[in-house]
Design an enzyme around this catalytic site. Structure first.
Site, short mmCIF file in Angstrom:
data_model
loop_
_atom_site.label_atom_id
_atom_site.label_comp_id
_atom_site.label_asym_id
_atom_site.label_seq_id
_atom_site.Cartn_x
_atom_site.Cartn_y
_atom_site.Cartn_z
CG MET A 30 65.16 103.90 -12.65
SD MET A 30 64.01 103.80 -11.27
CE MET A 30 64.69 105.02 -10.19
CG LEU A 33 70.20 108.96 -19.36
CD1 LEU A 33 70.58 108.47 -20.76
CD2 LEU A 33 70.35 107.83 -18.34
N GLY A 36 77.32 110.86 -14.86
CA GLY A 36 77.57 109.61 -14.14
C GLY A 36 77.18 108.42 -15.01
CG HIS A 37 73.06 107.69 -15.97
ND1 HIS A 37 72.37 108.82 -15.60
CD2 HIS A 37 72.56 106.69 -15.20
CE1 HIS A 37 71.49 108.52 -14.66
NE2 HIS A 37 71.59 107.24 -14.39
CG ASP A 150 72.27 104.30 -6.33
OD1 ASP A 150 71.48 104.88 -5.59
OD2 ASP A 150 72.52 104.70 -7.49
CG LEU A 184 77.46 114.11 -11.40
CD1 LEU A 184 77.78 114.02 -12.90
CD2 LEU A 184 77.10 115.55 -11.04
NE ARG A 187 66.01 109.80 -5.97
CZ ARG A 187 64.82 109.48 -5.46
NH1 ARG A 187 64.13 110.38 -4.83
NH2 ARG A 187 64.36 108.25 -5.55
O1 PAF Z 1 69.88 102.80 -9.88
C1 PAF Z 1 68.86 102.88 -10.60
O2 PAF Z 1 68.69 103.80 -11.39
C2 PAF Z 1 67.77 101.82 -10.46
O3 PAF Z 1 67.64 101.40 -9.14
C3 PAF Z 1 67.96 100.62 -11.40
C4 PAF Z 1 69.21 99.85 -11.08
C5 PAF Z 1 68.01 101.11 -12.83
C6 PAF Z 1 66.77 99.66 -11.28
O4 PAF Z 1 65.57 100.29 -11.60
#
Ligand code: PAF
Length: 279
Positions: A30, A33, A36-37, A150, A184, A187
């Protein structure tokens, strides 16, 4: 790096790569970044011929409109970070490209959504499964990468992906933490310096639980002690601390050989989650 914003162009691109025998690694995000990403990107680069990162703030997974509104959006910075990592495609669709038709499908998650985030964010996982399913349909990846931060989301996506037989291999990647131990998260950018310090105490509380188990603590006692520690952190409002079986996500029993501690808390009005294998 190619920036694609329509569903049809994305699908055509993917078909062409796969037609040439290539393998596609996909990281749905989302945006906003962080490292972590980028660690997911690095793993995807090692394991695929092409890497696609999507940036889409999915409205259907927010049960609170204020949370959706204040979700950080940093398109230019995100694009630059992905460019520097040699990502092949940034998929940046609009809401109407992702949801051309009204879709109010209800997904049956076989109990995995019944505790923790589930009751605290009604409709959240339905929205996550909806968007991930749709993005998989458009990107058609071979592998998709998700962070273990998550934890419940990852378990649900793994389960639903095999149940819906979409042929995508789901790969879970370790949580990346700051020097203070804070997981990380996009938010975190909404927190002040002092909020960040408070947030790092979530990690030390989880480490406390892990030490108690290492010293032979009973789950029921460790849960009470760790909850008390979290409740005593000034500036932190605990939403839940739960101990669960890491596979079934069902509430722990004292005889459980493996326990995942999962926490959600609010700091300066920002909702954060974290988790750790404590036993
Ligand atoms: O973890 C996230 O950033 C979101 O829940 C995802 C997996 C991109 C779905 O919108």
């Amino acid at each position: 790096m190619k920036i694609i914003s329509t569903a049809s162009e994305m699908t055509n691109y993917s078909d062409a790569i796969k037609g040439e025998g290539g393998e596609l690694g996909f990281i749905p995000t989302m945006g906003a970044l962080h490292e972590g990403h980028l660690s997911l990107v690095a793993q995807a680069k090692r394991e695929n011929t092409q890497v696609v990162v999507s940036i889409f703030v999915n409205p259907t997974q927010f049960n609170n409109s204020a949370d959706l509104e204040k979700y950080p959006r940093t398109f230019e910075k995100d694009a630059e970070m992905l460019r520097l990592k040699n990502v092949d495609v940034m998929f940046y669709p609009s809401i109407s490209e992702v949801y051309p038709n009204h879709n109010n499908l209800e997904y049956e998650m076989d109990g995995l959504d019944k505790n923790m985030e589930g009751p605290n964010r009604p409709g959240h996982f339905n929205g996550v499964v909806q968007v991930v399913t749709r993005l998989f349909d458009l990107v058609k990846p071979n592998h998709a990468y998700f962070g273990e931060k998550d934890f419940q989301q990852l378990a649900i996506i793994r389960h639903m992906s095999s149940k819906l037989k979409n042929g995508v291999k789901i790969i879970g990647c370790e949580t990346i933490r700051s020097e203070t131990g804070l997981a990380l998260s996009s938010r975190n950018t909404l927190l002040t310096e002092s909020g960040l310090q408070i947030a790092s105490k979530i990690y030390s509380s989880l480490m406390f639980a892990q030490r108690q188990f290492a010293n032979g603590g009973l789950a029921s006692q460790v849960l009470v002690q760790t909850t008390a520690i979290l409740n005593n952190i000034e500036g932190l409002e605990l939403e839940y601390l739960e101990f669960v079986n890491p596979s079934s996500l069902q509430k722990y029993s004292d005889t459980e050989s493996e326990i995942q501690a999962c926490v959600a808390a609010h700091i300066e009005g920002v909702r954060l989650i974290d988790n750790m294998r404590v036993k």
